[in-house]
Motif scaffolding. Structure first.
Motif, PDB file in Angstrom:
ATOM      1  N   ASP A  31       3.026  12.182   8.552  1.00 23.15           N
ATOM      2  CA  ASP A  31       2.368  10.882   8.670  1.00 23.15           C
ATOM      3  C   ASP A  31       1.778  10.525   7.314  1.00 23.15           C
ATOM      4  O   ASP A  31       1.371  11.418   6.563  1.00 23.15           O
ATOM      5  N   GLY A  57       6.877  11.121   2.856  1.00 25.93           N
ATOM      6  CA  GLY A  57       8.274  11.548   2.892  1.00 25.93           C
ATOM      7  C   GLY A  57       8.625  12.645   1.909  1.00 25.93           C
ATOM      8  O   GLY A  57       9.370  13.559   2.232  1.00 25.93           O
ATOM      9  N   MET A  74       8.575  12.169  12.354  1.00 26.12           N
ATOM     10  CA  MET A  74       8.547  11.488  11.060  1.00 26.12           C
ATOM     11  C   MET A  74       8.020  10.059  11.190  1.00 26.12           C
ATOM     12  O   MET A  74       8.639   9.208  11.831  1.00 26.12           O
ATOM     13  N   ASP A  75       6.873   9.826  10.573  1.00 26.92           N
ATOM     14  CA  ASP A  75       6.349   8.468  10.473  1.00 26.92           C
ATOM     15  C   ASP A  75       7.378   7.647   9.699  1.00 26.92           C
ATOM     16  O   ASP A  75       8.053   8.158   8.806  1.00 26.92           O
ATOM     17  N   ASP A  82       9.488   6.416   2.308  1.00 25.78           N
ATOM     18  CA  ASP A  82       9.245   6.192   3.733  1.00 25.78           C
ATOM     19  C   ASP A  82      10.036   7.183   4.589  1.00 25.78           C
ATOM     20  O   ASP A  82      10.854   7.966   4.090  1.00 25.78           O
ATOM     21  N   GLY A  83       9.781   7.163   5.880  1.00 29.36           N
ATOM     22  CA  GLY A  83      10.397   8.121   6.784  1.00 29.36           C
ATOM     23  C   GLY A  83      11.900   7.993   6.899  1.00 29.36           C
ATOM     24  O   GLY A  83      12.597   8.990   7.103  1.00 29.36           O
ATOM     25  N   THR A 105       6.408   6.156  15.065  1.00 32.22           N
ATOM     26  CA  THR A 105       6.009   4.946  14.371  1.00 32.22           C
ATOM     27  C   THR A 105       5.311   3.936  15.271  1.00 32.22           C
ATOM     28  O   THR A 105       5.460   3.981  16.493  1.00 32.22           O
TER      29      THR A 105
END
Length: 143
Positions: A31, A57, A74-75, A82-83, A105
């Protein structure tokens, strides 16, 4: 006429299952908010899951390559990497290509799917869902 719609909050998108080979399941909670990652990891630890937290990430890809979790929460929206990009990096690496990766998310499912190119994620979990539902989804990917 009354019309009711329900949001889908926890979904399996693939048939991927990750064998634990008798080991305690390992889950990496990723996150952009450290408190969020720590909270998820702490909850999973209470459920007899070996869990760790990563923030962003880049840290997620590094941690996954070294520690090799069975499942990664994974956010999607994180600064720098980013994820979705992190999931693409993990899928291209033979050490992590077989991990189950769940999109975790606040975005709705339609928005997440719109951003995907391939099979970056194996499941979808909307932030705010009950922790028991998160646990069920995580366990669905573990053999």
């Amino acid at each position: 006429m009354l019309s009711v719609s329900f949001r889908r909050l926890a979904l399996l998108w693939t048939v991927r299952r990750v064998p634990t080979n008798g080991e305690r399941p390992r889950v990496l909670a990723v996150d952009g908010n450290p408190d969020g990652a720590f909270t998820i990891a702490a909850y999973l630890s209470l459920e007899d899951i070996d869990s760790r937290a990563a923030f962003g990430g880049r840290q997620a890809t590094e941690a996954a390559r070294v520690w090799t979790p069975h499942v990664i929460l994974m956010d999607v929206s994180m600064p720098e990497c980013d994820g979705i990009e992190a999931a693409r990096v993990l899928r291209r690496d033979s050490r992590t290509a077989g991990n189950a990766i769940i999109a975790f998310t606040a975005f709705d499912e339609v928005e997440v799917r719109r951003q995907l190119r391939d099979s970056e994620f194996d499941g979808y979990l909307q932030k705010g869902v009950a922790l028991t539902e998160m646990l069920k989804l995580v366990k669905a990917f573990i053999q």
